[in-house]
Design a protein around this motif. Sequence first.
Motif, PDB file in Angstrom:
ATOM      1  N   TRP A 180      41.347  44.275  45.853  1.00  0.00           N
ATOM      2  CA  TRP A 180      39.929  44.641  45.883  1.00  0.00           C
ATOM      3  C   TRP A 180      39.801  46.085  45.429  1.00  0.00           C
ATOM      4  N   ILE A 181      39.070  46.300  44.342  1.00  0.00           N
ATOM      5  CA  ILE A 181      39.004  47.638  43.747  1.00  0.00           C
ATOM      6  C   ILE A 181      37.771  48.417  44.172  1.00  0.00           C
ATOM      7  N   GLY A 182      36.941  47.834  45.010  1.00  0.00           N
ATOM      8  CA  GLY A 182      35.710  48.495  45.446  1.00  0.00           C
ATOM      9  C   GLY A 182      34.538  47.535  45.364  1.00  0.00           C
ATOM     10  N   ASP A 183      33.549  47.760  46.227  1.00  0.00           N
ATOM     11  CA  ASP A 183      32.421  46.834  46.306  1.00  0.00           C
ATOM     12  C   ASP A 183      31.558  46.830  45.048  1.00  0.00           C
ATOM     13  N   ASP A 184      31.654  47.885  44.232  1.00  0.00           N
ATOM     14  CA  ASP A 184      30.867  47.882  42.995  1.00  0.00           C
ATOM     15  C   ASP A 184      31.393  46.868  41.991  1.00  0.00           C
TER      16      ASP A 184
ATOM     17  N   GLN B 289      40.086  60.232  52.327  1.00  0.00           N
ATOM     18  CA  GLN B 289      40.026  61.075  51.136  1.00  0.00           C
ATOM     19  C   GLN B 289      40.688  60.383  49.946  1.00  0.00           C
ATOM     20  N   TRP B 290      41.827  59.733  50.181  1.00  0.00           N
ATOM     21  CA  TRP B 290      42.509  59.011  49.106  1.00  0.00           C
ATOM     22  C   TRP B 290      41.627  57.872  48.611  1.00  0.00           C
ATOM     23  N   GLN B 291      40.987  57.158  49.522  1.00  0.00           N
ATOM     24  CA  GLN B 291      40.123  56.056  49.134  1.00  0.00           C
ATOM     25  C   GLN B 291      38.926  56.545  48.318  1.00  0.00           C
ATOM     26  N   GLN B 292      38.365  57.679  48.694  1.00  0.00           N
ATOM     27  CA  GLN B 292      37.238  58.232  47.940  1.00  0.00           C
ATOM     28  C   GLN B 292      37.657  58.600  46.521  1.00  0.00           C
ATOM     29  N   GLN B 293      38.857  59.133  46.391  1.00  0.00           N
ATOM     30  CA  GLN B 293      39.357  59.486  45.059  1.00  0.00           C
ATOM     31  C   GLN B 293      39.525  58.236  44.195  1.00  0.00           C
ATOM     32  N   ILE B 294      40.051  57.170  44.783  1.00  0.00           N
ATOM     33  CA  ILE B 294      40.237  55.928  44.030  1.00  0.00           C
ATOM     34  C   ILE B 294      38.898  55.330  43.633  1.00  0.00           C
TER      35      ILE B 294
ATOM     36  N   MET C  26      37.101  56.631  40.544  1.00  0.00           N
ATOM     37  CA  MET C  26      37.645  56.312  39.226  1.00  0.00           C
ATOM     38  C   MET C  26      36.790  55.246  38.541  1.00  0.00           C
ATOM     39  N   PRO C  27      36.755  55.224  37.210  1.00  0.00           N
ATOM     40  CA  PRO C  27      36.070  54.138  36.499  1.00  0.00           C
ATOM     41  C   PRO C  27      36.652  52.789  36.906  1.00  0.00           C
ATOM     42  N   ILE C  28      35.809  51.751  36.901  1.00  0.00           N
ATOM     43  CA  ILE C  28      36.246  50.435  37.346  1.00  0.00           C
ATOM     44  C   ILE C  28      37.452  49.937  36.557  1.00  0.00           C
ATOM     45  N   GLN C  29      37.448  50.136  35.246  1.00  0.00           N
ATOM     46  CA  GLN C  29      38.559  49.637  34.433  1.00  0.00           C
ATOM     47  C   GLN C  29      39.864  50.290  34.848  1.00  0.00           C
ATOM     48  N   ASP C  30      39.815  51.589  35.164  1.00  0.00           N
ATOM     49  CA  ASP C  30      41.023  52.286  35.611  1.00  0.00           C
ATOM     50  C   ASP C  30      41.497  51.733  36.952  1.00  0.00           C
ATOM     51  N   ARG C  31      40.547  51.361  37.807  1.00  0.00           N
ATOM     52  CA  ARG C  31      40.932  50.798  39.104  1.00  0.00           C
ATOM     53  C   ARG C  31      41.550  49.409  38.930  1.00  0.00           C
ATOM     54  N   LEU C  32      41.021  48.634  37.992  1.00  0.00           N
ATOM     55  CA  LEU C  32      41.603  47.325  37.721  1.00  0.00           C
ATOM     56  C   LEU C  32      43.051  47.464  37.250  1.00  0.00           C
TER      57      LEU C  32
ATOM     58  N   LEU D  85      45.026  50.029  37.889  1.00  0.00           N
ATOM     59  CA  LEU D  85      45.803  50.521  39.026  1.00  0.00           C
ATOM     60  C   LEU D  85      46.171  49.379  39.974  1.00  0.00           C
ATOM     61  N   ALA D  86      45.205  48.506  40.243  1.00  0.00           N
ATOM     62  CA  ALA D  86      45.464  47.389  41.150  1.00  0.00           C
ATOM     63  C   ALA D  86      46.566  46.490  40.600  1.00  0.00           C
ATOM     64  N   GLN D  87      46.530  46.243  39.299  1.00  0.00           N
ATOM     65  CA  GLN D  87      47.563  45.414  38.678  1.00  0.00           C
ATOM     66  C   GLN D  87      48.924  46.084  38.792  1.00  0.00           C
ATOM     67  N   SER D  88      48.956  47.408  38.588  1.00  0.00           N
ATOM     68  CA  SER D  88      50.204  48.151  38.682  1.00  0.00           C
ATOM     69  C   SER D  88      50.760  48.130  40.096  1.00  0.00           C
ATOM     70  N   LEU D  89      49.882  48.295  41.094  1.00  0.00           N
ATOM     71  CA  LEU D  89      50.331  48.293  42.486  1.00  0.00           C
ATOM     72  C   LEU D  89      50.879  46.931  42.889  1.00  0.00           C
ATOM     73  N   ARG D  90      50.243  45.849  42.422  1.00  0.00           N
ATOM     74  CA  ARG D  90      50.738  44.511  42.736  1.00  0.00           C
ATOM     75  C   ARG D  90      52.124  44.293  42.148  1.00  0.00           C
ATOM     76  N   GLN D  91      52.314  44.778  40.904  1.00  0.00           N
ATOM     77  CA  GLN D  91      53.619  44.629  40.264  1.00  0.00           C
ATOM     78  C   GLN D  91      54.681  45.423  41.010  1.00  0.00           C
ATOM     79  N   GLN D  92      54.343  46.661  41.388  1.00  0.00           N
ATOM     80  CA  GLN D  92      55.292  47.482  42.132  1.00  0.00           C
ATOM     81  C   GLN D  92      55.628  46.862  43.472  1.00  0.00           C
TER      82      GLN D  92
END
Length: 252
Positions: free
Chosen positions: A46-50, A146-151, A154-160, A162-169
């Motif tokens: 979940w990358i954010g409610d937006d 604070q970390w959540q606010q920083q994430i 970020m633009p939605i595409q960047d969060r998408l 990031l989420a893919q990268s975190l799942r892979q890691q």
Amino acid sequence: MTTLLISDLHLHPGAPEITDGFLRWLEERATGVAALYLLGDFFEAWIGDDLLDLGDADPTGNATLASRVAKALHRLADDGTAIHLMHGNRDFLLGERFASAAGASLLADPAVVELGGERVLLMHGDSLCTRDEAYMAFRAQARHPQWQQQILAMPIQDRLTLAQSLRQQSGEATSNKADDIMDVTPAEVEKVMAEHGVTTLIHGHTHRPAVHELEIDGRPARRLVLGDWRPDQGWEIVVEGGGEPELRAFSL
């Protein structure tokens, strides 16, 4: 009145069988129950409610899936079912906007609720895996406001991305960890249950469904672990009226 508890559906566009099975389960099993508890990892990410703003413009299909699921949950809530949503390690950015769209309320982790006339401790379960030191360090960071606010800034595409990268890691890290490290730490379970003064704990996260008998402060106790949902099978815990929680598997 019946209360249902589920966790670890990991809904995502790549597993439509689970989404369809969950929506059928809502109609056939959850309709008319007093309460439904979703104990984390409802979504694979979940990358954010937006995300809900993207609609069909989201090429990943996550926005459409989220909207479809939220509407189904809201229909259940409109019929009188109280829906409680707890964060997991995959969807810790779920916020009030999604909860409102789903007719749900966000539930703290941990939370003590009354089920069947008994005080029961509910958790997602990841905080109990204290032997996984690398994950516990990430969890502390990911749950920091604070970390959540920083994430979320970020633009939605960047969060998408990031989420893919975190799942892979996460997948790579899991494959290299000893089996017991990824399970709960027994001493932590006993500590948390004693601190909350309960003899029943319900959680998910580990994908190891079972009922464990233990002892807390000299009293018989139990830990019920919900399983993860797969295309052919789901898991639920059922509390009928004043009865005891019962762990059940069922076909999707």
